[in-house]
Write an enzyme that holds these catalytic residues in place. Sequence first.
Site, mmCIF file in Angstrom:
data_model
loop_
_atom_site.group_PDB
_atom_site.id
_atom_site.type_symbol
_atom_site.label_atom_id
_atom_site.label_comp_id
_atom_site.label_asym_id
_atom_site.label_seq_id
_atom_site.Cartn_x
_atom_site.Cartn_y
_atom_site.Cartn_z
ATOM 1 N N THR A 12 -40.202 33.354 -11.133
ATOM 2 C CA THR A 12 -40.852 32.343 -11.975
ATOM 3 C C THR A 12 -39.861 31.372 -12.619
ATOM 4 O O THR A 12 -40.283 30.446 -13.314
ATOM 5 C CB THR A 12 -41.656 33.025 -13.107
ATOM 6 O OG1 THR A 12 -40.766 33.881 -13.833
ATOM 7 C CG2 THR A 12 -42.815 33.826 -12.564
ATOM 8 N N TYR A 153 -25.461 44.330 -22.388
ATOM 9 C CA TYR A 153 -25.736 43.526 -21.182
ATOM 10 C C TYR A 153 -24.685 43.825 -20.120
ATOM 11 O O TYR A 153 -25.008 44.056 -18.948
ATOM 12 C CB TYR A 153 -25.769 42.027 -21.505
ATOM 13 C CG TYR A 153 -26.002 41.185 -20.271
ATOM 14 C CD1 TYR A 153 -27.227 41.212 -19.607
ATOM 15 C CD2 TYR A 153 -24.987 40.391 -19.740
ATOM 16 C CE1 TYR A 153 -27.438 40.461 -18.451
ATOM 17 C CE2 TYR A 153 -25.199 39.631 -18.587
ATOM 18 C CZ TYR A 153 -26.418 39.670 -17.948
ATOM 19 O OH TYR A 153 -26.634 38.932 -16.798
HETATM 20 P P1 NDP Z 1 -34.137 33.243 -16.070
HETATM 21 O O1 NDP Z 1 -34.431 33.668 -17.464
HETATM 22 O O2 NDP Z 1 -34.268 31.797 -15.737
HETATM 23 O O3 NDP Z 1 -35.026 34.087 -15.048
HETATM 24 C C1 NDP Z 1 -35.215 35.472 -15.223
HETATM 25 C C2 NDP Z 1 -36.339 35.935 -14.308
HETATM 26 O O4 NDP Z 1 -36.496 37.357 -14.475
HETATM 27 C C3 NDP Z 1 -37.673 35.295 -14.645
HETATM 28 O O5 NDP Z 1 -38.314 34.913 -13.462
HETATM 29 C C4 NDP Z 1 -38.439 36.405 -15.335
HETATM 30 O O6 NDP Z 1 -39.827 36.299 -15.042
HETATM 31 C C5 NDP Z 1 -37.866 37.652 -14.644
HETATM 32 N N1 NDP Z 1 -38.052 38.827 -15.479
HETATM 33 C C6 NDP Z 1 -37.433 39.119 -16.656
HETATM 34 N N2 NDP Z 1 -37.921 40.254 -17.165
HETATM 35 C C7 NDP Z 1 -38.868 40.692 -16.285
HETATM 36 C C8 NDP Z 1 -39.734 41.816 -16.268
HETATM 37 N N3 NDP Z 1 -39.721 42.732 -17.259
HETATM 38 N N4 NDP Z 1 -40.582 41.967 -15.232
HETATM 39 C C9 NDP Z 1 -40.614 41.047 -14.247
HETATM 40 N N5 NDP Z 1 -39.801 39.973 -14.193
HETATM 41 C C10 NDP Z 1 -38.954 39.793 -15.215
HETATM 42 O O7 NDP Z 1 -32.641 33.734 -15.787
HETATM 43 P P2 NDP Z 1 -31.714 33.686 -14.477
HETATM 44 O O8 NDP Z 1 -32.405 33.048 -13.344
HETATM 45 O O9 NDP Z 1 -30.424 33.145 -14.901
HETATM 46 O O10 NDP Z 1 -31.527 35.249 -14.232
HETATM 47 C C11 NDP Z 1 -31.772 35.875 -12.996
HETATM 48 C C12 NDP Z 1 -30.778 37.008 -12.814
HETATM 49 O O11 NDP Z 1 -29.464 36.460 -12.743
HETATM 50 C C13 NDP Z 1 -30.748 38.027 -13.957
HETATM 51 O O12 NDP Z 1 -30.639 39.319 -13.405
HETATM 52 C C14 NDP Z 1 -29.481 37.668 -14.723
HETATM 53 O O13 NDP Z 1 -28.939 38.766 -15.401
HETATM 54 C C15 NDP Z 1 -28.606 37.206 -13.591
HETATM 55 N N6 NDP Z 1 -27.477 36.366 -13.954
HETATM 56 C C16 NDP Z 1 -27.670 35.164 -14.590
HETATM 57 C C17 NDP Z 1 -26.574 34.384 -14.924
HETATM 58 C C18 NDP Z 1 -26.698 33.102 -15.658
HETATM 59 O O14 NDP Z 1 -25.686 32.606 -16.183
HETATM 60 N N7 NDP Z 1 -27.880 32.486 -15.727
HETATM 61 C C19 NDP Z 1 -25.213 34.789 -14.551
HETATM 62 C C20 NDP Z 1 -25.129 36.068 -13.914
HETATM 63 C C21 NDP Z 1 -26.225 36.803 -13.609
HETATM 64 P P3 NDP Z 1 -41.010 36.461 -16.119
HETATM 65 O O15 NDP Z 1 -40.473 36.058 -17.459
HETATM 66 O O16 NDP Z 1 -42.088 35.571 -15.592
HETATM 67 O O17 NDP Z 1 -41.365 37.898 -16.042
HETATM 68 C C1 8X3 Z 2 -24.728 36.158 -17.213
HETATM 69 C C2 8X3 Z 2 -23.418 35.482 -17.403
HETATM 70 O O1 8X3 Z 2 -21.272 35.411 -18.719
HETATM 71 O O2 8X3 Z 2 -23.328 35.653 -19.991
HETATM 72 O O3 8X3 Z 2 -24.653 37.340 -16.511
HETATM 73 O O4 8X3 Z 2 -22.463 37.467 -18.699
HETATM 74 S S1 8X3 Z 2 -22.596 36.051 -18.771
#
Ligand code: NDP
Ligand code: 8X3
Length: 253
Positions: A12, A153
């Site tokens: 999403t 985290y």
């Molecule tokens: P967003 O917040 O944009 O997206 C997170 C997604 O996870 C949403 O689609 C949300 O959907 C879903 N989600 C969260 N909790 C739940 C739940 N309980 N059940 C189902 N779906 C869930 O963040 P990102 O796209 O950045 O994050 C995606 C992944 O990348 C994560 O695992 C994050 O830790 C990882 N990541 C992100 C980084 C960054 O800098 N952005 C860097 C490194 C890793 P909904 O709310 O609709 O449930």
């Molecule tokens: C998300 C990036 O640097 O906040 O995993 O850990 S950081």
Amino acid sequence: MNTKIAWITGATSGIGEATTLKLADNGFDVIITGRRNDRLTALKEKLEKNGIRVLSLCFDVRVEAEVKSAVENLPDEWKNIDVLVNNAGLAAGLSAIQDGDTDDWNRMIDTNIKGLLYITRYVSPLMINRKAGHIINIGSIAGKEVYPNGNVYCATKHAVDALTKGMRMDMLKHNIRVTQICPGAVETEFSIVRFHGDEARAAKVYDGYECLVAADIADCVWFAVSRPPHVNVNDMVVMPTAQASGTLFNRKF
Ligand code: NDP
Ligand code: 8X3
């Protein structure tokens, strides 16, 4: 009916949505999941206009019964899952351990570790039955190093790192590829979620340098997926050029 199928959790928003678009662009039918049904519906409509088959499943990865039911009730034509992208995840809070909010801790542990485990537990047998498949876990630079106040985290993403290695061993004899992709800073809703909706504080995370965008990570997923079947990309750590560690940025101010 020979089109490949990818299941993307957290479709999403952010990396999951971009990965869905990338895989769909490359001919995959997609199972998209998340908790925000309005967003799932909008994404489904957009993809279906381009002739992509979409199955939208709205549930919370933290609830084992919902995960189990989603998999058990898959229509037969959606059971041959070629690629699973375990992407759903979040950070909640950024506090020293003695000040941490235990609700935040539980959300992170339940989503990033237990949610990823539940999905893998119920989807992987479908791959094992076919002796084919590819599991891609979205880890983080936070799974490779620890930064101040990132304690829980970082621990959840270190768990993803360990689980990816363990899964690769368990899946070895079943011919299933297992990849981890570990991004640095990507501008998505991640920091807004981390700071409980404080958009001004979230924007500061990405201020003064060129961070990654979600499509950069979708490209990495596609690189791993599109290797020939005998090639497994084990692990990719992908950072903005302006980031050298979890905390070291080349900010232009
Ligand atoms: P967003 O917040 O944009 O997206 C997170 C997604 O996870 C949403 O689609 C949300 O959907 C879903 N989600 C969260 N909790 C739940 C739940 N309980 N059940 C189902 N779906 C869930 O963040 P990102 O796209 O950045 O994050 C995606 C992944 O990348 C994560 O695992 C994050 O830790 C990882 N990541 C992100 C980084 C960054 O800098 N952005 C860097 C490194 C890793 P909904 O709310 O609709 O449930
Ligand atoms: C998300 C990036 O640097 O906040 O995993 O850990 S950081």
